[in-house]
Structure formats: structure tokens, C-alpha cells
Design an enzyme around this catalytic site. Structure first.
Site, PDB file in Angstrom:
ATOM      1  N   LEU A  33       0.615  -1.137   0.045  1.00 36.64           N
ATOM      2  CA  LEU A  33       0.033   0.059   0.053  1.00 36.64           C
ATOM      3  C   LEU A  33       0.888   1.064  -0.076  1.00 36.64           C
ATOM      4  O   LEU A  33       0.689   2.256  -0.814  1.00 36.64           O
ATOM      5  CB  LEU A  33      -0.843   0.096   1.347  1.00 36.64           C
ATOM      6  CG  LEU A  33      -1.852   1.236   1.197  1.00 36.64           C
ATOM      7  CD1 LEU A  33      -1.302   2.256   2.221  1.00 36.64           C
ATOM      8  CD2 LEU A  33      -2.669   1.496   0.051  1.00 36.64           C
ATOM      9  N   TYR A 104       3.853  -7.015  15.401  1.00 36.42           N
ATOM     10  CA  TYR A 104       2.575  -7.324  14.578  1.00 36.42           C
ATOM     11  C   TYR A 104       1.475  -8.057  15.254  1.00 36.42           C
ATOM     12  O   TYR A 104       1.628  -8.769  15.980  1.00 36.42           O
ATOM     13  CB  TYR A 104       2.947  -8.227  13.307  1.00 36.42           C
ATOM     14  CG  TYR A 104       3.912  -7.935  12.537  1.00 36.42           C
ATOM     15  CD1 TYR A 104       3.757  -6.456  11.597  1.00 36.42           C
ATOM     16  CD2 TYR A 104       5.035  -8.551  12.258  1.00 36.42           C
ATOM     17  CE1 TYR A 104       4.555  -6.480  10.772  1.00 36.42           C
ATOM     18  CE2 TYR A 104       6.189  -8.187  11.334  1.00 36.42           C
ATOM     19  CZ  TYR A 104       5.795  -7.211  10.484  1.00 36.42           C
ATOM     20  OH  TYR A 104       6.770  -6.666   9.651  1.00 36.42           O
ATOM     21  N   TRP A 105       0.345  -7.551  14.868  1.00 34.93           N
ATOM     22  CA  TRP A 105      -0.933  -8.501  15.489  1.00 34.93           C
ATOM     23  C   TRP A 105      -1.807  -8.404  14.249  1.00 34.93           C
ATOM     24  O   TRP A 105      -2.600  -7.560  13.742  1.00 34.93           O
ATOM     25  CB  TRP A 105      -1.727  -7.506  16.248  1.00 34.93           C
ATOM     26  CG  TRP A 105      -0.997  -7.364  17.637  1.00 34.93           C
ATOM     27  CD1 TRP A 105      -1.207  -7.872  18.910  1.00 34.93           C
ATOM     28  CD2 TRP A 105      -0.197  -6.301  17.944  1.00 34.93           C
ATOM     29  NE1 TRP A 105      -0.253  -7.852  19.731  1.00 34.93           N
ATOM     30  CE2 TRP A 105       0.325  -6.926  19.372  1.00 34.93           C
ATOM     31  CE3 TRP A 105       0.498  -5.107  17.382  1.00 34.93           C
ATOM     32  CZ2 TRP A 105       1.367  -5.657  20.017  1.00 34.93           C
ATOM     33  CZ3 TRP A 105       1.620  -4.421  17.941  1.00 34.93           C
ATOM     34  CH2 TRP A 105       1.933  -4.557  19.486  1.00 34.93           C
ATOM     35  N   ARG A 106      -1.404  -9.692  13.339  1.00 31.65           N
ATOM     36  CA  ARG A 106      -2.184  -9.831  12.186  1.00 31.65           C
ATOM     37  C   ARG A 106      -2.395 -11.154  11.744  1.00 31.65           C
ATOM     38  O   ARG A 106      -2.828 -11.471  10.451  1.00 31.65           O
ATOM     39  CB  ARG A 106      -1.276  -9.232  10.936  1.00 31.65           C
ATOM     40  CG  ARG A 106       0.082  -9.895  10.772  1.00 31.65           C
ATOM     41  CD  ARG A 106       1.131  -8.992  10.127  1.00 31.65           C
ATOM     42  NE  ARG A 106       0.949  -8.826   8.985  1.00 31.65           N
ATOM     43  CZ  ARG A 106       1.899  -8.146   8.042  1.00 31.65           C
ATOM     44  NH1 ARG A 106       3.181  -7.855   8.528  1.00 31.65           N
ATOM     45  NH2 ARG A 106       1.651  -7.762   6.883  1.00 31.65           N
ATOM     46  N   ARG A 170      10.704 -10.524   6.009  1.00 28.30           N
ATOM     47  CA  ARG A 170      10.298 -10.514   7.561  1.00 28.30           C
ATOM     48  C   ARG A 170      10.271 -12.169   7.973  1.00 28.30           C
ATOM     49  O   ARG A 170       9.327 -12.865   7.833  1.00 28.30           O
ATOM     50  CB  ARG A 170       8.679  -9.894   7.581  1.00 28.30           C
ATOM     51  CG  ARG A 170       8.804  -8.489   6.889  1.00 28.30           C
ATOM     52  CD  ARG A 170       9.339  -7.489   7.534  1.00 28.30           C
ATOM     53  NE  ARG A 170       9.049  -6.175   7.164  1.00 28.30           N
ATOM     54  CZ  ARG A 170       9.998  -5.807   6.017  1.00 28.30           C
ATOM     55  NH1 ARG A 170      10.981  -6.031   5.490  1.00 28.30           N
ATOM     56  NH2 ARG A 170       9.475  -4.501   5.675  1.00 28.30           N
ATOM     57  N   LYS A 228      18.551  -2.559  -3.242  1.00 24.99           N
ATOM     58  CA  LYS A 228      18.637  -1.102  -2.475  1.00 24.99           C
ATOM     59  C   LYS A 228      19.578  -1.405  -1.303  1.00 24.99           C
ATOM     60  O   LYS A 228      19.817  -2.837  -0.991  1.00 24.99           O
ATOM     61  CB  LYS A 228      17.047  -1.103  -1.770  1.00 24.99           C
ATOM     62  CG  LYS A 228      15.998  -0.662  -2.897  1.00 24.99           C
ATOM     63  CD  LYS A 228      14.761  -0.713  -2.432  1.00 24.99           C
ATOM     64  CE  LYS A 228      14.165  -2.133  -2.763  1.00 24.99           C
ATOM     65  NZ  LYS A 228      12.646  -2.250  -2.152  1.00 24.99           N
ATOM     66  N   GLY A 260      12.222   1.479   1.767  1.00 21.31           N
ATOM     67  CA  GLY A 260      12.379   0.907   0.447  1.00 21.31           C
ATOM     68  C   GLY A 260      11.104   0.836  -0.533  1.00 21.31           C
ATOM     69  O   GLY A 260      10.931   0.864  -1.692  1.00 21.31           O
ATOM     70  N   ASP A 261       9.949   1.029   0.163  1.00 21.82           N
ATOM     71  CA  ASP A 261       8.535   1.042  -0.607  1.00 21.82           C
ATOM     72  C   ASP A 261       8.528   2.185  -1.153  1.00 21.82           C
ATOM     73  O   ASP A 261       7.834   2.101  -2.381  1.00 21.82           O
ATOM     74  CB  ASP A 261       7.459   0.922   0.592  1.00 21.82           C
ATOM     75  CG  ASP A 261       7.308  -0.225   1.548  1.00 21.82           C
ATOM     76  OD1 ASP A 261       8.017  -1.102   1.078  1.00 21.82           O
ATOM     77  OD2 ASP A 261       6.815  -0.172   2.664  1.00 21.82           O
TER      78      ASP A 261
HETATM   79  N1  ADP Z   1      20.176   7.077   5.843  1.00 21.21           N
HETATM   80  C1  ADP Z   1      19.850   7.254   4.566  1.00 21.21           C
HETATM   81  N2  ADP Z   1      20.258   8.014   3.670  1.00 21.21           N
HETATM   82  C2  ADP Z   1      20.005   8.348   2.378  1.00 21.21           C
HETATM   83  N3  ADP Z   1      19.043   7.518   1.573  1.00 21.21           N
HETATM   84  C3  ADP Z   1      18.532   6.243   2.498  1.00 21.21           C
HETATM   85  C4  ADP Z   1      18.937   6.108   3.794  1.00 21.21           C
HETATM   86  N4  ADP Z   1      18.210   4.833   4.190  1.00 21.21           N
HETATM   87  C5  ADP Z   1      17.502   4.495   3.133  1.00 21.21           C
HETATM   88  N5  ADP Z   1      17.757   5.349   1.999  1.00 21.21           N
HETATM   89  C6  ADP Z   1      17.204   5.162   0.763  1.00 21.21           C
HETATM   90  O1  ADP Z   1      16.226   4.260   0.739  1.00 21.21           O
HETATM   91  C7  ADP Z   1      16.404   3.105   0.033  1.00 21.21           C
HETATM   92  C8  ADP Z   1      15.864   1.769   0.547  1.00 21.21           C
HETATM   93  O2  ADP Z   1      16.469   1.686   1.962  1.00 21.21           O
HETATM   94  P1  ADP Z   1      16.670   0.245   2.565  1.00 21.21           P
HETATM   95  O3  ADP Z   1      16.892   0.631   3.813  1.00 21.21           O
HETATM   96  O4  ADP Z   1      17.719  -0.441   1.467  1.00 21.21           O
HETATM   97  O5  ADP Z   1      15.090  -0.368   2.297  1.00 21.21           O
HETATM   98  P2  ADP Z   1      13.960  -1.286   3.114  1.00 21.21           P
HETATM   99  O6  ADP Z   1      13.135   0.031   3.793  1.00 21.21           O
HETATM  100  O7  ADP Z   1      13.384  -1.962   2.308  1.00 21.21           O
HETATM  101  O8  ADP Z   1      15.115  -1.899   4.052  1.00 21.21           O
HETATM  102  C9  ADP Z   1      18.003   3.189  -0.170  1.00 21.21           C
HETATM  103  O9  ADP Z   1      18.507   2.333  -1.299  1.00 21.21           O
HETATM  104  C10 ADP Z   1      18.356   4.465  -0.284  1.00 21.21           C
HETATM  105  O10 ADP Z   1      18.217   5.102  -1.524  1.00 21.21           O
HETATM  106  O1  ELE Z   2       6.018  -5.042   7.769  1.00 28.05           O
HETATM  107  C1  ELE Z   2       5.080  -5.176   7.102  1.00 28.05           C
HETATM  108  O2  ELE Z   2       4.073  -5.980   7.150  1.00 28.05           O
HETATM  109  C2  ELE Z   2       4.739  -3.791   6.824  1.00 28.05           C
HETATM  110  O3  ELE Z   2       4.009  -3.539   5.391  1.00 28.05           O
HETATM  111  C3  ELE Z   2       4.768  -2.458   7.524  1.00 28.05           C
HETATM  112  C4  ELE Z   2       5.637  -1.442   7.138  1.00 28.05           C
HETATM  113  O4  ELE Z   2       4.884  -0.510   6.670  1.00 28.05           O
HETATM  114  C5  ELE Z   2       6.779  -1.826   6.104  1.00 28.05           C
HETATM  115  O5  ELE Z   2       7.151  -3.168   6.226  1.00 28.05           O
HETATM  116  C6  ELE Z   2       7.719  -0.892   5.571  1.00 28.05           C
HETATM  117  O6  ELE Z   2       8.544  -1.387   4.735  1.00 28.05           O
HETATM  118  P1  ELE Z   2      10.128  -0.796   4.332  1.00 28.05           P
HETATM  119  O7  ELE Z   2       9.874  -0.168   3.129  1.00 28.05           O
HETATM  120  O8  ELE Z   2      10.887  -2.246   4.132  1.00 28.05           O
HETATM  121  O9  ELE Z   2      10.417  -0.135   5.721  1.00 28.05           O
END
Ligand code: ADP
Ligand code: ELE
Length: 301
Positions: A33, A104-106, A170, A228, A260-261
């Protein structure tokens, strides 16, 4: 990826996000989402583009509030199904120096039934569109429904849809690591584009560097893999465009939820509008760098 429609598939929960002063704010969020929501924002004003969300909700008032939220956000909810006697899942963000983890509560959420009916999936997935799902989408389903989802995505892909998969690993949501690896690899083998995050791939698959992750998913059939990597150098490879190592300008994260999202949304919507690999990576990096400097998954930028 020059199509004008994005449909994401997964679970949206009630989110409790710490406000930094001991209180929590209640929002709606969930990885797929979040990507739909940011994608809609990235495409603001481009009326011929559309973003939809496929999930399952209950018939109670909190489920209705989530539907109202989708509608206010401009995210199409045509393919949200309604499951009486079930409701939304809930999660709480926990922060440690800006790095998020979740409680989580899912276990009995309505979204666990989103892939119960293959014919509903076929209808939703038909046509020229990008279909995005994640490792969380798969993890919450029964094995039978995981297979329903993968089979329906494969059928849609054979008819011309483009399948995008973010592994979003996860471990707590899966039965065990072997089952996790088996399903993630199965799902990757029907994906055109992979959007994994390196720290999770390192932990689950033992990859030594982002290039190893890219190679593994390329060998399973993806034409593009974006690895990423938080504040560190990421690696991206796309057939015909080659490989790029690129670093974001580091920022100090307040809450890394949805980094990441939101990156996925920036990247995909740039590609939908004809960007090349590097331009799309920069769009993803720019959006996610802003998101991590704010609290909660969905940030009105
Ligand atoms: N501290 C940071 N500074 C700048 N960009 C960031 C930082 N943390 C995350 N990002 C950006 O967000 C993207 C996704 O972050 P990441 O932590 O790899 O994903 P996820 O949330 O899925 O674990 C990175 O590739 C980067 O572009
Ligand atoms: O964990 C889950 O089930 C969720 O969907 C909750 C969070 O909103 C995303 O996990 C965030 O995802 P990241 O972009 O990897 O930080």
C-alpha cells in the site's frame, strides 16, 4: 515499463507510529500500500495514469475507514474484497536510532484471504499493467493461496502484464528459513523486475555483496534487479542497460519505515514515464531520502 497502470497486491494494516513524545499516531500502512500511495503522489496531475490496490478487508468500521483513506488518496480500490467476520491487522513501529522494527497483530487479518479465489485474481491482473507484490504478501498467505497468487501472476505475465517483486523479507512472518527461500525463489522466477534490499538478502541467502543478489535473481529470470542498500552503495542491473553502482546522499534517518517502499514508487513511476535506469534510481533515492527523515510510513511531502 511504459504502461500507465500500476496495481499493487498485499496487506494494509492499522499502523501505530511513535510521535517521539511517548504517544502514537494511528495511520494505515503496509509495504505494498505504501508503494501504491507514493506512486499515486509521484503521478499527481497525470490523469491518464492510475494506481490500484488489491487486498481483502472486513466489513467493520475500521475497514471502511481504510477504504475511505484509499479513496481520498486517489488509489483505486475496485479489487479490494470484503470478508465478513475478519478485520484489519495492526502493527507498531519500534525505533532504535531511526532504524525501524515492527511488532505485529495480524494472524487473523482479512488480508490473509486475498488470494483465495483465482478467478478474482485473473480479472484484476488482466491487461497492460504493472503488478507489484512482495515477500510480505506471500508470507501472510497459506501455501495453497501463495501458489494461487504466483500462478495468477504468471498467467497475467504471459498475457503481457509486467510483474515486479520486492522480497521484503520478514523472517517472523514465515514458517522457517528454508520455506522462505523456496517461496521467494519461486516468486522471483515469475518476476520481470526484482526490488530486494541487500541487508535482508545477506541475512537470508548469505549474499556477500549487492552484485551477488543481482546475479542470483538475474539467473532466476528477472530482466532488471535493483538491490537497495540503505545509506550505502546500491547496485542495479538491467538487460540492455548494464550494471550501475550508485550511492544516495546520506541523510540522518528519523524513522526508516517505508524507505524501500517509497524507493520502489519513485523508481517504478519514473520508469512508467520513460526514464532510463540511472534516472529512475535517482528518482527512487530522492523520494526515499525524504521519507526516512519523517515519522511513520506515509509522509505527505
Ligand atoms: N540513511 C539514508 N540516507 C539516504 N538514503 C537512504 C537512507 N536510508 C535509506 N535510504 C534510501 O532508501 C532506499 C531503501 O532503503 P533500504 O533500507 O535498503 O530499504 P528497506 O526499507 O526496504 O529496508 C535506499 O536504497 C536509499 O536510496
Ligand atoms: O512489515 C509489514 O508488514 C509492513 O508492511 C509494515 C511497513 O509499512 C513496511 O514493512 C515498511 O517496509 P520498508 O519499506 O521495508 O520499511
Amino acid at each position: 515499463m511504459k504502461t500507465k497502470r500500476l496495481l499493487t497486491i498485499g496487506e494494509c494494516m492499522v499502523e501505530m507510529a511513535p510521535d517521539g513524545h511517548g504517544k502514537y499516531s494511528m495511520n494505515f500502512a503496509g509495504d505494498t500500500l505504501n508503494t501504491a500511495w507514493y506512486a499515486k503522489r509521484c503521478l499527481a496531475g497525470l490523469d491518464d495514469y492510475s494506481v490500484g490496490y488489491l487486498t481483502a478487508v472486513g466489513t467493520d468500521s475500521i475497514s471502511q475507514k481504510m477504504l475511505d483513506f484509499l479513496s481520498e488518496s486517489g488509489v483505486d480500490s475496485t479489487y479490494v474484497s470484503h470478508t465478513p467476520d475478519r478485520t484489519l491487522g495492526l502493527y507498531m513501529i519500534q525505533l532504535d536510532n531511526g532504524e525501524r522494527s515492527f511488532a505485529y497483530w495480524r494472524d487473523t487479518s482479512a488480508a490473509k484471504l486475498l488470494a483465495a479465489d483465482p478467478s478474482t485474481l485473473d480479472t484484476a491482473f488482466s491487461g497492460d499493467q504493472i503488478l507489484l507484490f512482495s515477500g510480505i504478501t506471500l508470507a501472510i498467505l497459506s501455501p495453497e493461496h501463495r501458489q494461487n497468487l504466483i500462478d495468477a501472476l504468471a498467467r497475467a505475465r504471459a498475457q503481457g502484464a509486467q510483474v515486479v517483486f520486492d522480497t521484503n523479507i520478514r523472517p517472523r512472518l514465515w514458517e522457517n528459513p528454508n520455506i522462505t527461500k523456496e517461496w521467494l525463489s519461486k516468486a522471483a522466477s515469475i518476476a520481470d523486475v526484482m526490488l530486494p534490499s541487500f541487508d535482508e538478502e545477506e541475512d537470508m541467502f548469505g549474499d556477500a555483496k549487492p552484485q551477488d543478489t543481482a546475479l542470483r535473481y538475474r539467473d532466476l529470470g528477472a530482466h532488471t534487479v535493483i538491490v537497495k542498500n540503505g545509506a550505502h552503495e546500491m547496485y542495479a542491473w538491467s538487460q540492455g542497460e548494464g550494471g550501475i553502482s550508485i550511492s544516495p546522499d546520506p541523510v540522518t534517518p528519523v524513522d526508516s519505515t517505508a524507505a524501500g517502499d517509497s524507493f520502489n514508487a519513485g523508481y517504478i513511476t519514473a520508469r512508467m514515464q520513460g526514464a532510463n535506469l540511472e534516472e529512475a534510481l535517482r528518482a527512487g533515492m530522492m523520494l526515499s531520502a525524504q521519507v526516512v527523515q519523517h515519522r511513520g510510513a506515509l509522509v505527505a511531502l
